[in-house]
Design an enzyme around this catalytic site. Structure first.
Site, PDB file in Angstrom:
ATOM      1  N   LYS A  72      19.807 -18.502 -25.292  1.00  0.00           N
ATOM      2  CA  LYS A  72      19.005 -19.694 -25.610  1.00  0.00           C
ATOM      3  C   LYS A  72      19.859 -20.949 -25.607  1.00  0.00           C
ATOM      4  O   LYS A  72      19.485 -21.948 -25.004  1.00  0.00           O
ATOM      5  CB  LYS A  72      18.378 -19.534 -26.993  1.00  0.00           C
ATOM      6  CG  LYS A  72      16.892 -19.468 -26.980  1.00  0.00           C
ATOM      7  CD  LYS A  72      16.299 -19.470 -28.356  1.00  0.00           C
ATOM      8  CE  LYS A  72      17.229 -19.283 -29.491  1.00  0.00           C
ATOM      9  NZ  LYS A  72      17.794 -17.953 -29.666  1.00  0.00           N
ATOM     10  N   THR A  74      22.681 -21.334 -24.120  1.00  0.00           N
ATOM     11  CA  THR A  74      23.132 -21.513 -22.735  1.00  0.00           C
ATOM     12  C   THR A  74      22.056 -22.228 -21.919  1.00  0.00           C
ATOM     13  O   THR A  74      22.335 -23.204 -21.207  1.00  0.00           O
ATOM     14  CB  THR A  74      23.435 -20.123 -22.107  1.00  0.00           C
ATOM     15  OG1 THR A  74      24.361 -19.434 -22.962  1.00  0.00           O
ATOM     16  CG2 THR A  74      23.996 -20.239 -20.715  1.00  0.00           C
ATOM     17  N   ARG A  95      22.156 -26.655 -33.001  1.00  0.00           N
ATOM     18  CA  ARG A  95      22.679 -26.345 -34.340  1.00  0.00           C
ATOM     19  C   ARG A  95      24.185 -26.145 -34.270  1.00  0.00           C
ATOM     20  O   ARG A  95      24.722 -25.827 -33.208  1.00  0.00           O
ATOM     21  CB  ARG A  95      22.032 -25.059 -34.857  1.00  0.00           C
ATOM     22  CG  ARG A  95      20.599 -25.249 -35.276  1.00  0.00           C
ATOM     23  CD  ARG A  95      19.963 -23.935 -35.634  1.00  0.00           C
ATOM     24  NE  ARG A  95      19.979 -23.043 -34.489  1.00  0.00           N
ATOM     25  CZ  ARG A  95      19.876 -21.731 -34.566  1.00  0.00           C
ATOM     26  NH1 ARG A  95      19.759 -21.137 -35.736  1.00  0.00           N
ATOM     27  NH2 ARG A  95      19.888 -20.993 -33.470  1.00  0.00           N
ATOM     28  N   LYS A 106      27.876 -11.774 -33.113  1.00  0.00           N
ATOM     29  CA  LYS A 106      27.115 -12.443 -32.074  1.00  0.00           C
ATOM     30  C   LYS A 106      27.955 -13.308 -31.160  1.00  0.00           C
ATOM     31  O   LYS A 106      27.691 -13.440 -29.976  1.00  0.00           O
ATOM     32  CB  LYS A 106      26.008 -13.280 -32.726  1.00  0.00           C
ATOM     33  CG  LYS A 106      24.952 -13.653 -31.716  1.00  0.00           C
ATOM     34  CD  LYS A 106      24.111 -14.798 -32.172  1.00  0.00           C
ATOM     35  CE  LYS A 106      23.864 -15.742 -31.038  1.00  0.00           C
ATOM     36  NZ  LYS A 106      24.683 -16.878 -30.966  1.00  0.00           N
ATOM     37  N   ALA A 274      17.737 -18.622 -38.129  1.00  0.00           N
ATOM     38  CA  ALA A 274      16.277 -18.595 -38.027  1.00  0.00           C
ATOM     39  C   ALA A 274      15.664 -17.352 -38.661  1.00  0.00           C
ATOM     40  O   ALA A 274      14.466 -17.303 -38.876  1.00  0.00           O
ATOM     41  CB  ALA A 274      15.857 -18.691 -36.568  1.00  0.00           C
ATOM     42  N   PHE A 302      16.622 -17.527 -32.552  1.00  0.00           N
ATOM     43  CA  PHE A 302      15.993 -16.226 -32.283  1.00  0.00           C
ATOM     44  C   PHE A 302      14.683 -16.361 -31.493  1.00  0.00           C
ATOM     45  O   PHE A 302      14.529 -17.305 -30.719  1.00  0.00           O
ATOM     46  CB  PHE A 302      15.812 -15.428 -33.577  1.00  0.00           C
ATOM     47  CG  PHE A 302      17.127 -15.060 -34.221  1.00  0.00           C
ATOM     48  CD1 PHE A 302      18.104 -14.382 -33.496  1.00  0.00           C
ATOM     49  CD2 PHE A 302      17.415 -15.398 -35.542  1.00  0.00           C
ATOM     50  CE1 PHE A 302      19.330 -14.040 -34.073  1.00  0.00           C
ATOM     51  CE2 PHE A 302      18.640 -15.065 -36.120  1.00  0.00           C
ATOM     52  CZ  PHE A 302      19.582 -14.389 -35.374  1.00  0.00           C
ATOM     53  N   PHE A 382      21.385 -12.660 -15.269  1.00  0.00           N
ATOM     54  CA  PHE A 382      22.690 -12.015 -15.477  1.00  0.00           C
ATOM     55  C   PHE A 382      23.125 -11.342 -14.176  1.00  0.00           C
ATOM     56  O   PHE A 382      22.284 -10.975 -13.349  1.00  0.00           O
ATOM     57  CB  PHE A 382      22.585 -10.949 -16.584  1.00  0.00           C
ATOM     58  CG  PHE A 382      22.702 -11.498 -17.970  1.00  0.00           C
ATOM     59  CD1 PHE A 382      21.715 -12.331 -18.495  1.00  0.00           C
ATOM     60  CD2 PHE A 382      23.799 -11.203 -18.773  1.00  0.00           C
ATOM     61  CE1 PHE A 382      21.820 -12.857 -19.769  1.00  0.00           C
ATOM     62  CE2 PHE A 382      23.918 -11.725 -20.059  1.00  0.00           C
ATOM     63  CZ  PHE A 382      22.932 -12.547 -20.563  1.00  0.00           C
ATOM     64  N   TRP A 410      24.140 -20.368 -16.389  1.00  0.00           N
ATOM     65  CA  TRP A 410      25.375 -19.745 -16.868  1.00  0.00           C
ATOM     66  C   TRP A 410      26.413 -19.738 -15.731  1.00  0.00           C
ATOM     67  O   TRP A 410      27.560 -20.077 -15.924  1.00  0.00           O
ATOM     68  CB  TRP A 410      25.088 -18.310 -17.334  1.00  0.00           C
ATOM     69  CG  TRP A 410      26.263 -17.667 -18.011  1.00  0.00           C
ATOM     70  CD1 TRP A 410      26.565 -17.698 -19.334  1.00  0.00           C
ATOM     71  CD2 TRP A 410      27.294 -16.908 -17.369  1.00  0.00           C
ATOM     72  NE1 TRP A 410      27.733 -17.018 -19.564  1.00  0.00           N
ATOM     73  CE2 TRP A 410      28.202 -16.523 -18.386  1.00  0.00           C
ATOM     74  CE3 TRP A 410      27.561 -16.511 -16.054  1.00  0.00           C
ATOM     75  CZ2 TRP A 410      29.337 -15.761 -18.120  1.00  0.00           C
ATOM     76  CZ3 TRP A 410      28.692 -15.767 -15.783  1.00  0.00           C
ATOM     77  CH2 TRP A 410      29.571 -15.393 -16.826  1.00  0.00           C
TER      78      TRP A 410
HETATM   79  P1  ADP Z   1      21.541 -17.332 -27.955  1.00  0.00           P
HETATM   80  O1  ADP Z   1      21.542 -18.822 -28.085  1.00  0.00           O
HETATM   81  O2  ADP Z   1      20.245 -16.784 -27.466  1.00  0.00           O
HETATM   82  O3  ADP Z   1      22.026 -16.645 -29.155  1.00  0.00           O
HETATM   83  P2  ADP Z   1      23.827 -17.783 -26.260  1.00  0.00           P
HETATM   84  O4  ADP Z   1      23.400 -18.852 -25.345  1.00  0.00           O
HETATM   85  O5  ADP Z   1      24.699 -18.153 -27.417  1.00  0.00           O
HETATM   86  O6  ADP Z   1      22.586 -16.965 -26.797  1.00  0.00           O
HETATM   87  O7  ADP Z   1      24.535 -16.677 -25.384  1.00  0.00           O
HETATM   88  C1  ADP Z   1      25.101 -15.513 -25.973  1.00  0.00           C
HETATM   89  C2  ADP Z   1      26.220 -14.978 -25.095  1.00  0.00           C
HETATM   90  O8  ADP Z   1      25.662 -14.498 -23.871  1.00  0.00           O
HETATM   91  C3  ADP Z   1      27.255 -16.033 -24.696  1.00  0.00           C
HETATM   92  O9  ADP Z   1      28.546 -15.459 -24.800  1.00  0.00           O
HETATM   93  C4  ADP Z   1      26.942 -16.343 -23.251  1.00  0.00           C
HETATM   94  O10 ADP Z   1      28.087 -16.667 -22.494  1.00  0.00           O
HETATM   95  C5  ADP Z   1      26.330 -15.062 -22.771  1.00  0.00           C
HETATM   96  N1  ADP Z   1      25.347 -15.342 -21.705  1.00  0.00           N
HETATM   97  C6  ADP Z   1      24.230 -16.093 -21.810  1.00  0.00           C
HETATM   98  N2  ADP Z   1      23.575 -16.147 -20.644  1.00  0.00           N
HETATM   99  C7  ADP Z   1      24.308 -15.419 -19.772  1.00  0.00           C
HETATM  100  C8  ADP Z   1      24.163 -15.081 -18.383  1.00  0.00           C
HETATM  101  N3  ADP Z   1      23.131 -15.526 -17.683  1.00  0.00           N
HETATM  102  N4  ADP Z   1      25.115 -14.308 -17.812  1.00  0.00           N
HETATM  103  C9  ADP Z   1      26.163 -13.852 -18.540  1.00  0.00           C
HETATM  104  N5  ADP Z   1      26.358 -14.123 -19.836  1.00  0.00           N
HETATM  105  C10 ADP Z   1      25.449 -14.897 -20.451  1.00  0.00           C
END
Ligand code: ADP
Length: 556
Positions: A72, A74, A95, A106, A274, A302, A382, A410
């Site tokens: 999210k 990202t 946040r 996480k 959340a 979340f 991904f 990403w």
């Molecule tokens: P959320 O905000 O939903 O908790 P984040 O954006 O913090 O998720 O991402 C969580 C982890 O997943 C990070 O380490 C990020 O680099 C990884 N991630 C997110 N999207 C991708 C993607 N498309 N490919 C690989 N890793 C990803």
């Protein structure tokens, strides 16, 4: 090879602009910018001109997540970069991270890959001291309470009925239940106490919901810390420390300005979780962003059952704002898990499990529609996703006339989010039909029932005897006309973490109802949810280190 790069290594190789360049480009007056080093600043919101035509708000939410999160943050960062790329004036509002998840399971909260906010290390660790200030204000109040009792207890506070807990910005299960004041007459009055994580502190919620410094002080004064022997509520006002607490928080109340890898301005401020709190960045930061840009991209934590519901019912109400568009982030791997695929096999192609898991996405879409908004789905791609899987989800959405964009921020930064940005802009052009699902004047039971039935898709809610007693008490004190802040597991729409997909016919059990009068909501604890998390068997901390030149290693 992008696939093997860590978030930290990408962040380290990115070139940052001096923060004054970012603030100048936004038209922030010089005297509103308080620099914290070269790349971070606090912004004095009272020095930002108020626009008549406020920026529009794009809320990013998600399906029910896996343990790692669904990207999210990202997608939020990448969408803002994409907006900038296609010529929009944009600010992203996020946040700030808590060290609990950073050291635990996480990871950070600065996005990932080429969609990150910088400086990643500093934002994830002790960022501008806000969490320190909140922790300190919370614990100053705890110390004042125990000292008041020790010094003769003029207010007749019943030590068995204190609801104000101490906090720490760490996952530390050993502090959930403690005994304090042991050791004899000079060591205070013995009583049972406990710690919550800082992000669950009412002071965190207050900082995020306050309009300005005087509203902050008034909200702090209204906090109920416990009850007297005669069962009358005791407030911070009665203890006389709202001034001191406001003083401790006055700098923390200013939003923090940083930048994304692509130089998009980001305001990062406040960080309630959340699941156990209201899950949104501060109203002050969002409003400041709305005065600085035409489009504000923000996220709530979340799935849409948690952060987005609270954004609609708590943040929107108190901040007099509402989302103009909503993005639901979905990933192939999480949908497969929602469809029954085992966690350690998520990399395997499995279109059947994926299609089965779409019922979770469908519920979150229905929920956003119930609020009067047509959501846009961001398919966060991904490397492990197969073409068959991606096509299956794209067609599933197309068959149902749901707008969906394959999102590759990403891997590619803003360039990977242009299609998503265009779909969102399209929604922003339509008039908003946003409406909350319950009215604050409904009874507490009705409000919770509405959330359970309309947002979680459950059958009903049951209140334990203890919760019923608390509701009677809250109603007798006249505090019942407040919105509800549900505390519920993020993994399931129900209060059972293992019940995945789109469960139906379930009931939610509310075991405790806690008044947070300063924040202006009533917390309902469901299932086994804890306000002080624990660390996992192999905490992320085990991979961390610092190199000889002082830079971080292993921060994801
Ligand atoms: P959320 O905000 O939903 O908790 P984040 O954006 O913090 O998720 O991402 C969580 C982890 O997943 C990070 O380490 C990020 O680099 C990884 N991630 C997110 N999207 C991708 C993607 N498309 N490919 C690989 N890793 C990803």
């Amino acid at each position: 090879n992008v696939e093997t790069l860590s978030d930290l290594s990408i962040a380290k190789n990115a070139k940052m602009q001096p923060i004054r360049k970012i603030s100048d480009e936004l038209g922030i007056p010089e005297d509103a910018v308080e620099q914290y080093g070269h790349y971070k600043a606090k912004i004095d919101p009272t020095k930002i001109a108020v626009k008549t035509n406020l920026g529009k708000v794009v809320l990013v939410t998600a399906i029910s997540p896996t343990a790692a999160g669904e990207g999210k943050s990202t997608v939020t960062v990448g969408l803002a970069d994409a907006m900038k790329k296609i010529g929009q004036s944009v600010v992203v509002a996020l946040r700030e991270p808590s060290l609990g998840p950073v050291m635990g399971v996480k990871g950070g909260a600065t996005g990932g890959g080429f969609a990150q906010v910088l400086p990643m290390e500093e934002i994830n660790l002790h960022f501008n001291g806000d969490l320190h200030a909140i922790t300190t204000a919370n614990n100053a109040l705890a110390a004042i309470i125990d000292n008041h009792i020790h010094q003769g207890n003029e207010l007749q506070i019943d030590p068995r009925r204190i609801i104000w807990k101490r906090v720490l910005d760490m996952n530390d299960r050993a502090l959930r239940h403690i005994t304090i004041g042991l050791g004899g007459p000079t060591q205070g009055i013995p009583r049972e106490d406990g710690f919550d994580i800082t992000v669950a502190s009412e002071i965190m919620a207050i900082l995020c919901l306050a309009k300005d410094l005087s509203d902050l002080k008034e909200r702090l004064a209204q906090i109920v810390i416990g009850y007297t022997y005669a069962k009358e509520p005791v407030t911070v006002r009665a203890l006389g420390v709202e001034g001191a607490l406001t003083l401790l928080l006055k700098e923390a109340l200013k939003p923090n300005l940083v930048q994304t890898i692509e130089g998009t301005p980001a305001l990062i401020h406040g960080g309630p979780f959340a699941n156990i709190a209201h899950g949104c960045n501060s109203i002050i930061a969002t409003k400041t962003a709305m005065n600085l840009a035409d489009v504000v991209v923000t996220e709530a934590g979340f799935g849409a059952d948690l952060g987005a519901e609270k954004f609609m019912h708590i943040k929107s109400r108190q901040g007099d704002l509402s989302p103009d568009a909503v993005v639901i982030v979905a990933t192939i791997r999480a949908l497969k898990m929602q469809g029954g695929k085992q966690k350690d096999l998520l990399k395997e192609e499995d279109v059947t499990a994926l299609l089965k898991g779409t019922n979770n996405l469908e519920k979150h879409i229905d929920t956003i529609r119930a609020f009067g908004i047509e959501p846009v789905v961001a398919l966060n791609k991904f490397f492990t996703d197969t073409t068959a899987e991606l096509n299956a989800l794209l067609s599933w959405c197309e068959e149902r006339s749901i707008a969906i964009a394959l999102t590759e921020v990403w891997e590619k930064g803003g360039a990977g989010g242009v299609e998503l940005a265009k779909l969102v802009l399209n929604e922003l052009e339509k008039p908003s039909n946003f409406a909350p699902l319950y009215s604050v004047s409904d009874t507490i039971e009705q409000k919770v029932r509405t959330i359970v039935q309309q947002v979680y898709g459950g059958k009903d809610v049951v209140f334990t005897d203890a919760a019923k007693k608390q509701i009677d008490q809250i109603t007798a004190y006249g505090w019942d006309a407040l919105p509800i802040c549900m505390a519920k597991t993020q993994y399931s729409l129900s209060d059972q973490p293992k019940l995945l997909g789109r469960p139906t016919d379930f009931t939610i059990t509310v075991r405790e109802v806690i008044p947070k009068l300063g924040a202006g909501f009533l917390v309902c604890l469901t299932g086994d949810i804890m306000t002080m998390p624990g660390l996992p068997k192999k905490p992320a901390a085990l991979n961390m280190d610092v190199s000889e030149d002082g830079s971080a290693i292993g921060l994801f």
